[in-house]
Design a protein around this motif. Structure first.
Motif, PDB file in Angstrom:
ATOM      1  N   PHE A   1      -3.796   5.449  14.119  1.00 57.27           N
ATOM      2  CA  PHE A   1      -4.070   4.039  13.812  1.00 57.27           C
ATOM      3  C   PHE A   1      -3.782   3.741  12.346  1.00 57.27           C
ATOM      4  O   PHE A   1      -3.324   2.647  12.009  1.00 57.27           O
ATOM      5  CB  PHE A   1      -5.528   3.706  14.141  1.00 57.27           C
ATOM      6  CG  PHE A   1      -5.758   3.357  15.585  1.00 57.27           C
ATOM      7  CD1 PHE A   1      -6.044   2.051  15.949  1.00 57.27           C
ATOM      8  CD2 PHE A   1      -5.695   4.307  16.580  1.00 57.27           C
ATOM      9  CE1 PHE A   1      -6.260   1.713  17.283  1.00 57.27           C
ATOM     10  CE2 PHE A   1      -5.912   3.992  17.905  1.00 57.27           C
ATOM     11  CZ  PHE A   1      -6.190   2.688  18.271  1.00 57.27           C
ATOM     12  N   LYS A   2      -4.055   4.671  11.480  1.00 58.30           N
ATOM     13  CA  LYS A   2      -3.805   4.483  10.053  1.00 58.30           C
ATOM     14  C   LYS A   2      -2.324   4.234   9.807  1.00 58.30           C
ATOM     15  O   LYS A   2      -1.938   3.356   9.034  1.00 58.30           O
ATOM     16  CB  LYS A   2      -4.260   5.741   9.305  1.00 58.30           C
ATOM     17  CG  LYS A   2      -4.196   5.663   7.787  1.00 58.30           C
ATOM     18  CD  LYS A   2      -4.487   7.037   7.188  1.00 58.30           C
ATOM     19  CE  LYS A   2      -4.695   6.963   5.695  1.00 58.30           C
ATOM     20  NZ  LYS A   2      -6.070   6.624   5.322  1.00 58.30           N
ATOM     21  N   ARG A   3      -1.475   5.014  10.490  1.00 59.53           N
ATOM     22  CA  ARG A   3      -0.029   4.902  10.285  1.00 59.53           C
ATOM     23  C   ARG A   3       0.550   3.691  11.009  1.00 59.53           C
ATOM     24  O   ARG A   3       1.445   3.022  10.486  1.00 59.53           O
ATOM     25  CB  ARG A   3       0.643   6.192  10.759  1.00 59.53           C
ATOM     26  CG  ARG A   3       0.355   7.373   9.849  1.00 59.53           C
ATOM     27  CD  ARG A   3       0.792   8.699  10.449  1.00 59.53           C
ATOM     28  NE  ARG A   3       0.660   9.792   9.477  1.00 59.53           N
ATOM     29  CZ  ARG A   3       0.828  11.082   9.784  1.00 59.53           C
ATOM     30  NH1 ARG A   3       1.113  11.430  11.022  1.00 59.53           N
ATOM     31  NH2 ARG A   3       0.701  11.995   8.839  1.00 59.53           N
ATOM     32  N   CYS A   4       0.062   3.411  12.192  1.00 59.93           N
ATOM     33  CA  CYS A   4       0.604   2.280  12.967  1.00 59.93           C
ATOM     34  C   CYS A   4       0.288   0.936  12.308  1.00 59.93           C
ATOM     35  O   CYS A   4       1.081  -0.006  12.415  1.00 59.93           O
ATOM     36  CB  CYS A   4       0.038   2.295  14.382  1.00 59.93           C
ATOM     37  SG  CYS A   4       0.816   3.500  15.470  1.00 59.93           S
ATOM     38  N   THR A   5      -0.848   0.836  11.665  1.00 66.23           N
ATOM     39  CA  THR A   5      -1.278  -0.443  11.089  1.00 66.23           C
ATOM     40  C   THR A   5      -1.054  -0.494   9.580  1.00 66.23           C
ATOM     41  O   THR A   5      -1.617  -1.356   8.896  1.00 66.23           O
ATOM     42  CB  THR A   5      -2.770  -0.682  11.378  1.00 66.23           C
ATOM     43  OG1 THR A   5      -3.547   0.364  10.766  1.00 66.23           O
ATOM     44  CG2 THR A   5      -3.038  -0.678  12.881  1.00 66.23           C
ATOM     45  N   LEU A   6      -0.225   0.410   9.082  1.00 67.01           N
ATOM     46  CA  LEU A   6      -0.054   0.553   7.634  1.00 67.01           C
ATOM     47  C   LEU A   6       0.378  -0.735   6.946  1.00 67.01           C
ATOM     48  O   LEU A   6      -0.036  -1.034   5.828  1.00 67.01           O
ATOM     49  CB  LEU A   6       0.965   1.671   7.355  1.00 67.01           C
ATOM     50  CG  LEU A   6       1.196   2.034   5.888  1.00 67.01           C
ATOM     51  CD1 LEU A   6      -0.080   2.575   5.270  1.00 67.01           C
ATOM     52  CD2 LEU A   6       2.314   3.066   5.766  1.00 67.01           C
ATOM     53  N   LEU A   7       1.222  -1.520   7.604  1.00 69.70           N
ATOM     54  CA  LEU A   7       1.798  -2.708   6.969  1.00 69.70           C
ATOM     55  C   LEU A   7       0.926  -3.956   7.120  1.00 69.70           C
ATOM     56  O   LEU A   7       1.263  -5.011   6.593  1.00 69.70           O
ATOM     57  CB  LEU A   7       3.189  -2.982   7.551  1.00 69.70           C
ATOM     58  CG  LEU A   7       4.224  -1.857   7.351  1.00 69.70           C
ATOM     59  CD1 LEU A   7       5.546  -2.215   8.007  1.00 69.70           C
ATOM     60  CD2 LEU A   7       4.423  -1.565   5.866  1.00 69.70           C
ATOM     61  N   LEU A   8      -0.190  -3.837   7.835  1.00 71.39           N
ATOM     62  CA  LEU A   8      -1.069  -4.989   8.039  1.00 71.39           C
ATOM     63  C   LEU A   8      -2.082  -5.101   6.902  1.00 71.39           C
ATOM     64  O   LEU A   8      -2.493  -4.086   6.330  1.00 71.39           O
ATOM     65  CB  LEU A   8      -1.828  -4.854   9.365  1.00 71.39           C
ATOM     66  CG  LEU A   8      -0.992  -4.890  10.650  1.00 71.39           C
ATOM     67  CD1 LEU A   8      -1.896  -4.645  11.853  1.00 71.39           C
ATOM     68  CD2 LEU A   8      -0.270  -6.229  10.789  1.00 71.39           C
ATOM     69  N   PRO A   9      -2.525  -6.324   6.557  1.00 74.48           N
ATOM     70  CA  PRO A   9      -3.620  -6.476   5.596  1.00 74.48           C
ATOM     71  C   PRO A   9      -4.894  -5.831   6.150  1.00 74.48           C
ATOM     72  O   PRO A   9      -5.058  -5.693   7.365  1.00 74.48           O
ATOM     73  CB  PRO A   9      -3.786  -7.993   5.472  1.00 74.48           C
ATOM     74  CG  PRO A   9      -2.509  -8.573   5.990  1.00 74.48           C
ATOM     75  CD  PRO A   9      -1.992  -7.615   7.011  1.00 74.48           C
ATOM     76  N   THR A  10      -5.793  -5.429   5.258  1.00 73.47           N
ATOM     77  CA  THR A  10      -7.002  -4.711   5.670  1.00 73.47           C
ATOM     78  C   THR A  10      -7.786  -5.468   6.729  1.00 73.47           C
ATOM     79  O   THR A  10      -8.234  -4.890   7.729  1.00 73.47           O
ATOM     80  CB  THR A  10      -7.898  -4.451   4.449  1.00 73.47           C
ATOM     81  OG1 THR A  10      -7.172  -3.686   3.489  1.00 73.47           O
ATOM     82  CG2 THR A  10      -9.147  -3.697   4.842  1.00 73.47           C
ATOM     83  N   LYS A  11      -7.936  -6.771   6.542  1.00 76.91           N
ATOM     84  CA  LYS A  11      -8.717  -7.565   7.492  1.00 76.91           C
ATOM     85  C   LYS A  11      -8.092  -7.545   8.874  1.00 76.91           C
ATOM     86  O   LYS A  11      -8.790  -7.415   9.891  1.00 76.91           O
ATOM     87  CB  LYS A  11      -8.834  -8.998   6.975  1.00 76.91           C
ATOM     88  CG  LYS A  11      -9.808  -9.860   7.754  1.00 76.91           C
ATOM     89  CD  LYS A  11      -9.975 -11.219   7.100  1.00 76.91           C
ATOM     90  CE  LYS A  11     -10.980 -12.077   7.846  1.00 76.91           C
ATOM     91  NZ  LYS A  11     -11.156 -13.410   7.212  1.00 76.91           N
ATOM     92  N   GLU A  12      -6.752  -7.666   8.925  1.00 72.42           N
ATOM     93  CA  GLU A  12      -6.063  -7.661  10.219  1.00 72.42           C
ATOM     94  C   GLU A  12      -6.117  -6.280  10.853  1.00 72.42           C
ATOM     95  O   GLU A  12      -6.230  -6.163  12.081  1.00 72.42           O
ATOM     96  CB  GLU A  12      -4.609  -8.110  10.024  1.00 72.42           C
ATOM     97  CG  GLU A  12      -4.463  -9.535   9.524  1.00 72.42           C
ATOM     98  CD  GLU A  12      -5.161 -10.536  10.430  1.00 72.42           C
ATOM     99  OE1 GLU A  12      -5.068 -10.388  11.668  1.00 72.42           O
ATOM    100  OE2 GLU A  12      -5.820 -11.453   9.912  1.00 72.42           O
ATOM    101  N   ARG A  13      -6.027  -5.239  10.036  1.00 72.06           N
ATOM    102  CA  ARG A  13      -6.128  -3.873  10.566  1.00 72.06           C
ATOM    103  C   ARG A  13      -7.472  -3.674  11.253  1.00 72.06           C
ATOM    104  O   ARG A  13      -7.553  -3.133  12.365  1.00 72.06           O
ATOM    105  CB  ARG A  13      -5.984  -2.840   9.439  1.00 72.06           C
ATOM    106  CG  ARG A  13      -4.648  -2.822   8.765  1.00 72.06           C
ATOM    107  CD  ARG A  13      -4.635  -1.873   7.585  1.00 72.06           C
ATOM    108  NE  ARG A  13      -4.265  -0.522   7.978  1.00 72.06           N
ATOM    109  CZ  ARG A  13      -4.059   0.473   7.118  1.00 72.06           C
ATOM    110  NH1 ARG A  13      -4.224   0.255   5.813  1.00 72.06           N
ATOM    111  NH2 ARG A  13      -3.714   1.668   7.544  1.00 72.06           N
TER     112      ARG A  13
END
Length: 451
Positions: free
Chosen positions: A121-133
């Motif tokens: 999940f850390k790698r898949c959501t890397l490009l998202l802002p923290t709130k969206e992650r």
């Protein structure tokens, strides 16, 4: 003079492009963009999405995590896969209560699985802002009831919260403090943790036992227990404690790290007030105090930690001095000395002298070197501003030994004994402690005079 004609201007075309030509050109750009996205799939571009997801079924979570770093397009496809029923069923393993899985090996397997899942999940959501992650991750994990604050009916036999904590630790490892603050705030909103904490710290101790247990399990399993670096543990413990006044911080610290019943896991509030306790009952509290004191953080000063220890010693009411002394010893030399020095500075010599007596008693009972207690007394003596104060303090120590021995002797002579005859045993240990304490004093005195 021959003029040089500039050719840098934009030439006006002789014939305008037709609208159909512009449309076809735009279509070519879109096709080019799609082609570019497909090209980032490598050899997978020839596979239909369904077949790509079938292949994922044969890969481990670690392999899928590595695959997510190949390109943004593959990462997006993996996010879609996680959201499918088959992907969710496979990745969100929920064998938290299976008796065969409660063994140490299988428990380690489940924790390792969610560590790998956190990395995915850390790698898949890397490009998202923290709130969206956080929103996306919560949407996926909300399907697992044992990850919720009160979602499991048998929390003491459940691996759900420890697995959730391992996932969260892996996900947020390396994040800066601002992002971790957002994570904590998100969890507080999700679980309504502040309101629950307010209920237990403002109520009579033990009046909400099940809620106390839930708070302890959530804070320990999700926020505190999985960090390798002490600074990380101190950060999360600070987030839990700092919003509250000191008296409530002490109560909350006891709920999270204090002694619990071996039968139902609930907090034992009278443990420190009814009789002498053992090291295991105090180790969690001592480790938490050392964590706040030793870790370099601007949010805790030495005075803050000593005040917290002072408040803790009256939760839920005043502790036996033996238990207080044992906590100081377990907390380490620096905290023990700072705590006692603060009493010396504030003119509380009588309390300090009694503490010396019980430090000697704990050293005798728990087989610590008695010269440690004597050296601690020597060090505290130097805090007093003049020789008169030092002499008065030493006289108070001797008087305290005499008073405590007489109190214990009176208890023995009254015939009020339990099955273990603990009052007589305490007297026996204290007499030996006094003898060994003074023996060390004589050793130091004679050695100093001979040199």
């Amino acid at each position: 003079m021959t003029s040089v004609v500039s050719t840098s201007f934009t030439l006006i075309p002789n014939q305008k492009y037709r609208r159909s030509n512009r449309r076809s050109n735009h279509s070519c750009n879109i096709l080019g963009s799609d082609s570019q996205n497909l090209s980032t799939l490598g050899d997978f571009k020839a596979l239909p999405l369904e077949l790509f997801q079938i292949i994922l079924e044969y890969l481990s979570v670690k392999d899928i995590s590595m695959l997510s770093m190949v390109s943004k397009t593959i990462s997006h496809r993996l996010i879609n896969y996680i959201s499918t029923s088959s992907g969710s069923r496979r990745l969100l393993q929920q064998d938290f209560h299976n008796l065969e899985l409660s063994g140490r090996r299988q428990g380690s397997y489940m924790l390792e699985h969610y560590r790998s899942l956190g990395l995915l999940f850390k790698r898949c959501t890397l490009l998202l802002p923290t709130k969206e992650r956080l929103k996306y991750i919560h949407k996926i994990l909300s399907e697992v009831s044992c990850f919720k604050f009160s979602g499991c009916g048998i929390p003491m036999q459940c691996l759900g919260l420890p697995c959730y904590g391992m996932f969260l630790q892996t996900l947020t490892a390396g994040w800066d403090e601002l992002e971790c603050h957002r994570v904590y705030n998100f969890l507080c909103e999700l679980t309504n943790l502040p309101r629950k904490v307010q209920t237990v710290v403002c109520s009579k101790p033990g009046s909400a036992r099940k809620l106390e247990l839930r708070i302890r399990l959530f804070c320990r399993s999700v926020l505190l227990d999985h960090w390798m670096q002490r600074s990380d543990s101190a950060f999360w413990l600070t987030r839990i404690l700092k919003p509250w006044p000191m008296v409530n911080q002490a109560r909350l610290l006891y709920i999270i790290f204090g002694p619990i019943s071996s039968q139902d896991g609930q907090v034992v509030w009278q443990k420190m007030t009814e009789g002498p306790t053992d090291e295991t009952s105090l180790k969690g509290l001592a480790d938490a105090i050392k964590l706040l004191y030793d870790t370099d953080t601007k949010e805790w000063t030495a005075d803050d930690v000593i005040s917290l220890v002072d408040e803790l010693s009256v939760v839920p009411r005043e502790w036996l001095l033996e238990n207080n002394a044992r906590l100081l010893i377990l907390s380490g030399n620096n905290i023990c000395f700072t705590f006692m020095a603060s009493k010396a500075v504030n003119g509380r010599a009588n309390e300090l002298a009694r503490m010396i007596v019980f430090l000697a008693l704990v050293c005798e009972k728990d087989l610590y070197c008695m010269d440690w207690a004597v050296k601690m007394m020597q060090k505290v003596c130097k805090v007093f501003s003049n020789q008169v104060e030092r002499n008065n303090f030493l006289q108070n120590v001797e008087n305290s030994f005499a008073r405590v021995i007489m109190d214990m002797l009176q208890s023995v002579m009254s015939g009020d004994r339990d099955e273990e005859d603990s009052s007589f045993l305490n007297l026996f240990h204290l007499v030996n402690a006094q003898a060994n304490f003074h023996k060390e004093v004589l050793y130091i005195t004679m050695n100093s005079t001979s040199t």
